[in-house]
Design an enzyme around this catalytic site. Sequence first.
Site, PDB file in Angstrom:
ATOM      1  N   HIS A 134      13.643 -13.498   7.219  1.00 43.28           N
ATOM      2  CA  HIS A 134      13.440 -13.461   5.772  1.00 43.28           C
ATOM      3  C   HIS A 134      13.722 -12.024   5.297  1.00 43.28           C
ATOM      4  CE1 HIS A 134      10.967 -13.417   2.057  1.00 43.28           C
ATOM      5  NE2 HIS A 134      10.961 -14.739   2.105  1.00 43.28           N
ATOM      6  N   ASP A 186       6.817 -11.531  11.916  1.00 47.59           N
ATOM      7  CA  ASP A 186       6.634 -12.145  10.607  1.00 47.59           C
ATOM      8  C   ASP A 186       5.997 -13.514  10.829  1.00 47.59           C
ATOM      9  OD1 ASP A 186       6.823 -13.547   8.256  1.00 47.59           O
ATOM     10  OD2 ASP A 186       8.971 -13.201   7.943  1.00 47.59           O
ATOM     11  N   GLN A 202       5.143 -18.098   8.122  1.00 47.87           N
ATOM     12  CA  GLN A 202       5.168 -19.560   8.298  1.00 47.87           C
ATOM     13  C   GLN A 202       4.372 -19.993   9.531  1.00 47.87           C
ATOM     14  OE1 GLN A 202       6.498 -21.624   6.045  1.00 47.87           O
ATOM     15  NE2 GLN A 202       7.350 -19.972   4.828  1.00 47.87           N
TER      16      GLN A 202
END
Lengths: 409, 149
Positions: free
Chosen positions: A122, A199, A202
Amino acid sequence: MTDLRHLRKDFPVLERTVNGKPLAFLDSAASTQKPVQVLEAMDDLYRNHYANVHRGSYQLSIESTAAYESARVRVADFIKAPDPNELVFTKGTTAAINHVAYGWGLDNLSAGDRILLTKVEHHANIVPWQIIARHTGAELVYLDIDEDFQVDISSLDDILDERVKVVGVTAMSNVTGTIGPVRELADAAHQIGAIVVVDGAQAVPHSPVNVSEMGADFLAFGAHKMLGPTGIGALWGRMELLEQMEPAEGGGEMITDVRLHESTWAPVPQKFEAGTPPIAEAVGFGAAVEYLQKVGMDAVRTHEIDLTRYALQRLAEIPDLTVYGPADPDNRGGAISFTLADIHAHDLATILDQEGVAVRAGHHCAKPLMRHLEIPATARASFYVYSIREEVDQLVDGLHHAREVFGVA
Amino acid sequence: MSLEELYRSVILDHYRNPRRRGSIEGDHVHAEGLNPSCGDEFALDIAVEDGTVVDAAIQGHGCSISQASGSMMAEAIIGKSLLEVDELIHKFKLMMAIEEGENPIDESKPGAVLGDLEALQGVRKFPVRIKCADLPWATLQDALREVTG
């Protein structure tokens, strides 16, 4: 099959209609809806306990501080952090990654060093590193993805040399659902003394996460993608690194002493929480985590695999539809990106909206990935605990309608 | 709101068979527009001689609305004086409710003013898509600023 439909009663918005049709909210990868338990926890704080934290010596401030700090303990427990003080509250995932990029990167990177990322990242795990690379002279390098949209680590030995100081990887892609090879990358990175920044925007909402087993040094995630409010997220880091790391923001609450020309920092985590924090949001975050723990993260993951399997099967019925993501539902997250014939994703989203179906259309803040796939945009359906098969059916019906509107033979 | 109003056949035709796609070889002005929230891209070459647009060519990719709007715009501006192009931009923006004022479409004389472009008036009822329709026009305005210095 794990049926969690009894949870839907906790989410008032799911009862509404859109354009005269029942709402099928399939954009939970962007942000999830909120259960009444989260709303009530925040409401209760404001109505009955609210004051600023960490400074007042009066009852309300003591109660607010206790609520804020118990949220920290709860969120830390959710990711099995060994020490709740390793859990820093931030504005969100993006801010958490920026904390590491600025706080660790500016001090530890220099010309000739490399930052290794993957092509499914992302923008939140790309752009902060580009900025730090510009400041330090470090260089960005990327791991490719293979034909099944998995991060290709076959050439890891060639790319991961002593020049690499940071490895940044998503634990679950918001576009393709790809599950990043965090453990493999962490083991290899630690061999050469590099740190690993994950990250988890999600992965933390959608699967059981244990930071010790993950092997990472930093994990970033946000509340609003896991039933909590916007404006708050968390950075978990190994205490040793957090203690070494400089704060990216200075101000009130993050100091031990301030003189005219220099200051000393408060201990971790306060060192990284300058200014009045989002107190009610932290309480909402804690309530969201409590809700998810009651459902059980294994059940959350199983339910998502079931729905993803069903959705992939049903989408395969639609002619000219292409899914961009791993084929095996057991080995991927639930974000399903797709294109349909020559119908642009925005047109699909508009047509689906008329059918009450909310999907995301665009580049999903992953333009390097879109360029790699040579597509300008996809539509994306994504799920959460309250999602049900009927919503997938509504999506499929809407896509058939889109074919008619566009006269796709 | 109906999808039929939005996706008129003339729009789908321009989307699938964009007119004036390509670039201009000789003297021209080039401008590019980008819609960062959705990734739509539009680029425009225009050639202006003696205050008249003598050629236009378009590039880019995006949704049916942005691409059809650009295709129709390129056809509409060729042969028009810069003043007439300004007037066309103004009428288009009134139709899209981007500029405040009366909708210029004369129901008694459909097609008399904006021609094929009138097919885009359905977009007005889908506010989030207005920026799609406007992307080529904003790009044209950039190009014209360069022409007129």
